[in-house]
Motif scaffolding. Structure first.
Motif, PDB file in Angstrom:
ATOM      1  N   ILE A  99       0.540  -0.930   0.336  1.00  0.00           N
ATOM      2  CA  ILE A  99       0.170   0.447  -0.022  1.00  0.00           C
ATOM      3  C   ILE A  99       1.196   0.656   0.137  1.00  0.00           C
ATOM      4  O   ILE A  99       0.496   3.084  -0.416  1.00  0.00           O
ATOM      5  N   LEU A 100       1.872   1.466   1.316  1.00  0.00           N
ATOM      6  CA  LEU A 100       2.786   2.319   0.547  1.00  0.00           C
ATOM      7  C   LEU A 100       3.511   2.480  -0.640  1.00  0.00           C
ATOM      8  O   LEU A 100       3.359   3.553  -1.513  1.00  0.00           O
ATOM      9  N   PHE A 101       3.866   1.330  -1.460  1.00  0.00           N
ATOM     10  CA  PHE A 101       4.194   2.089  -2.278  1.00  0.00           C
ATOM     11  C   PHE A 101       3.739   2.379  -3.432  1.00  0.00           C
ATOM     12  O   PHE A 101       3.649   2.762  -4.629  1.00  0.00           O
ATOM     13  N   ASP A 102       2.226   1.624  -3.740  1.00  0.00           N
ATOM     14  CA  ASP A 102       1.344   2.282  -4.948  1.00  0.00           C
ATOM     15  C   ASP A 102       0.302   3.484  -4.345  1.00  0.00           C
ATOM     16  O   ASP A 102       0.745   4.002  -5.209  1.00  0.00           O
ATOM     17  N   TYR A 103       0.149   3.941  -3.169  1.00  0.00           N
ATOM     18  CA  TYR A 103       0.263   5.298  -2.702  1.00  0.00           C
ATOM     19  C   TYR A 103       1.234   6.586  -2.867  1.00  0.00           C
ATOM     20  O   TYR A 103       0.877   7.348  -2.665  1.00  0.00           O
ATOM     21  N   HIS A 104       2.352   6.519  -2.009  1.00  0.00           N
ATOM     22  CA  HIS A 104       3.261   6.880  -1.833  1.00  0.00           C
ATOM     23  C   HIS A 104       5.351   6.068  -2.227  1.00  0.00           C
ATOM     24  O   HIS A 104       5.839   6.358  -1.341  1.00  0.00           O
ATOM     25  N   PRO A 105       5.043   5.982  -4.031  1.00  0.00           N
ATOM     26  CA  PRO A 105       6.214   5.564  -3.806  1.00  0.00           C
ATOM     27  C   PRO A 105       7.035   6.015  -3.372  1.00  0.00           C
ATOM     28  O   PRO A 105       8.806   5.720  -3.973  1.00  0.00           O
ATOM     29  N   ALA A 106       7.551   7.273  -2.766  1.00  0.00           N
ATOM     30  CA  ALA A 106       9.038   7.981  -2.744  1.00  0.00           C
ATOM     31  C   ALA A 106       9.094   7.795  -1.151  1.00  0.00           C
ATOM     32  O   ALA A 106       9.740   8.887  -0.528  1.00  0.00           O
ATOM     33  N   ILE A 107       7.666   7.563  -0.201  1.00  0.00           N
ATOM     34  CA  ILE A 107       7.874   7.239   0.978  1.00  0.00           C
ATOM     35  C   ILE A 107       9.340   6.652   1.562  1.00  0.00           C
ATOM     36  O   ILE A 107       9.834   5.616   0.437  1.00  0.00           O
ATOM     37  N   ARG A 108       9.520   7.005   2.425  1.00  0.00           N
ATOM     38  CA  ARG A 108      11.019   6.845   3.010  1.00  0.00           C
ATOM     39  C   ARG A 108       9.918   6.041   4.482  1.00  0.00           C
ATOM     40  O   ARG A 108       9.238   6.552   4.882  1.00  0.00           O
ATOM     41  N   VAL A 109      10.593   5.342   4.946  1.00  0.00           N
ATOM     42  CA  VAL A 109      10.300   4.025   6.156  1.00  0.00           C
ATOM     43  C   VAL A 109      11.110   3.515   7.174  1.00  0.00           C
ATOM     44  O   VAL A 109      12.381   3.671   6.836  1.00  0.00           O
ATOM     45  N   LEU A 110      10.759   3.722   8.391  1.00  0.00           N
ATOM     46  CA  LEU A 110      11.763   3.462   9.754  1.00  0.00           C
ATOM     47  C   LEU A 110      11.712   2.328   9.924  1.00  0.00           C
ATOM     48  O   LEU A 110      10.531   1.908  10.686  1.00  0.00           O
ATOM     49  N   LEU A 111      13.048   1.542  10.124  1.00  0.00           N
ATOM     50  CA  LEU A 111      12.844   0.631  10.127  1.00  0.00           C
ATOM     51  C   LEU A 111      14.225  -0.324  11.237  1.00  0.00           C
ATOM     52  O   LEU A 111      15.155   0.498  11.515  1.00  0.00           O
ATOM     53  N   PRO A 112      13.577  -1.467  12.221  1.00  0.00           N
ATOM     54  CA  PRO A 112      14.638  -1.410  13.180  1.00  0.00           C
ATOM     55  C   PRO A 112      16.075  -2.128  12.392  1.00  0.00           C
ATOM     56  O   PRO A 112      15.633  -2.967  11.310  1.00  0.00           O
ATOM     57  N   THR A 113      17.272  -1.819  12.660  1.00  0.00           N
ATOM     58  CA  THR A 113      18.206  -2.482  12.156  1.00  0.00           C
ATOM     59  C   THR A 113      19.911  -3.202  13.369  1.00  0.00           C
ATOM     60  O   THR A 113      19.021  -2.828  14.513  1.00  0.00           O
ATOM     61  N   ALA A 114      20.338  -3.734  13.257  1.00  0.00           N
ATOM     62  CA  ALA A 114      21.180  -3.928  13.965  1.00  0.00           C
ATOM     63  C   ALA A 114      22.583  -2.618  14.493  1.00  0.00           C
ATOM     64  O   ALA A 114      22.473  -2.755  15.573  1.00  0.00           O
ATOM     65  N   ASP A 115      21.602  -1.895  14.050  1.00  0.00           N
ATOM     66  CA  ASP A 115      22.800  -0.717  14.780  1.00  0.00           C
ATOM     67  C   ASP A 115      21.500   0.692  14.772  1.00  0.00           C
ATOM     68  O   ASP A 115      22.661   1.870  15.125  1.00  0.00           O
ATOM     69  N   GLY A 116      20.618  -0.248  14.949  1.00  0.00           N
ATOM     70  CA  GLY A 116      19.547   1.370  15.662  1.00  0.00           C
ATOM     71  C   GLY A 116      18.466   1.088  14.674  1.00  0.00           C
ATOM     72  O   GLY A 116      18.856   0.528  13.587  1.00  0.00           O
ATOM     73  N   PRO A 117      17.500   2.153  14.900  1.00  0.00           N
ATOM     74  CA  PRO A 117      16.558   2.246  13.322  1.00  0.00           C
ATOM     75  C   PRO A 117      17.709   3.570  12.661  1.00  0.00           C
ATOM     76  O   PRO A 117      18.021   4.049  12.947  1.00  0.00           O
ATOM     77  N   ARG A 118      16.737   2.891  11.258  1.00  0.00           N
ATOM     78  CA  ARG A 118      17.002   3.477  10.602  1.00  0.00           C
ATOM     79  C   ARG A 118      16.311   3.708   9.180  1.00  0.00           C
ATOM     80  O   ARG A 118      15.216   2.760   9.173  1.00  0.00           O
ATOM     81  N   SER A 119      16.832   4.342   7.694  1.00  0.00           N
ATOM     82  CA  SER A 119      16.169   5.438   7.383  1.00  0.00           C
ATOM     83  C   SER A 119      15.953   4.318   5.109  1.00  0.00           C
ATOM     84  O   SER A 119      16.761   4.585   6.062  1.00  0.00           O
ATOM     85  N   VAL A 120      14.958   4.211   5.216  1.00  0.00           N
ATOM     86  CA  VAL A 120      15.362   3.257   4.136  1.00  0.00           C
ATOM     87  C   VAL A 120      13.142   4.043   3.267  1.00  0.00           C
ATOM     88  O   VAL A 120      12.850   3.634   3.403  1.00  0.00           O
TER      89      VAL A 120
END
Length: 134
Positions: A99-120
């Motif tokens: 849904i994010l891809f379809d409605y907002h293909p330029a959006i960035r998502v904050l995710l958990p990583t081994a190094d703490g939250p990051r943006s992708v």
């Protein structure tokens, strides 16, 4: 995958999602309460909370997207979900990613990583996606 460090705006968005889930949690009774927050291109932020139900109620991310849209936001830049009981940042499920891809293909998502939250970028989370349009 282009993982980027968090900005001050990203941390502010996480904090809004955390406050939302903390204020509205169903508690530690095994209920999976999530809060989400999304930022519009104009800087305004919108929060939402999931509606837990055995049939698979709407995810917090979708509630936040709906709230933003209901308040007139059409261009969104960043989204995050945070779990109750101090679970921290949680990545979106597959349905939310589509849904994010379809409605907002330029959006960035904050995710958990081994190094703490990051943006992708959402496009990194859904490579070779099937683009849907109404």
């Amino acid at each position: 995958m282009d993982l980027r460090p968090l900005t001050a705006d990203d941390r502010e968005l996480i904090e809004l999602a955390r406050r939302t889930v903390d204020a509205n949690t169903d508690g530690p009774d095994g209920v999976y309460t999530m809060g989400a927050a999304v930022r519009g291109a104009d800087g305004r932020m919108y929060a939402g909370i999931n509606l837990y139900h055995f049939t698979g109620g709407p995810c917090a991310e979708l509630v936040a997207l709906g709230r933003a849209r209901a308040e007139g936001a059409r261009e969104l830049t960043t989204i995050v979900a945070v779990g109750n009981e101090n679970r921290g940042v949680v990545g979106p499920c597959g349905r939310d990613r589509q849904i994010l891809f379809d409605y907002h293909p330029a959006i960035r998502v904050l995710l958990p990583t081994a190094d703490g939250p990051r943006s992708v970028a959402i496009t990194d989370l859904l490579p070779a996606a099937f683009p849907w349009s109404p």
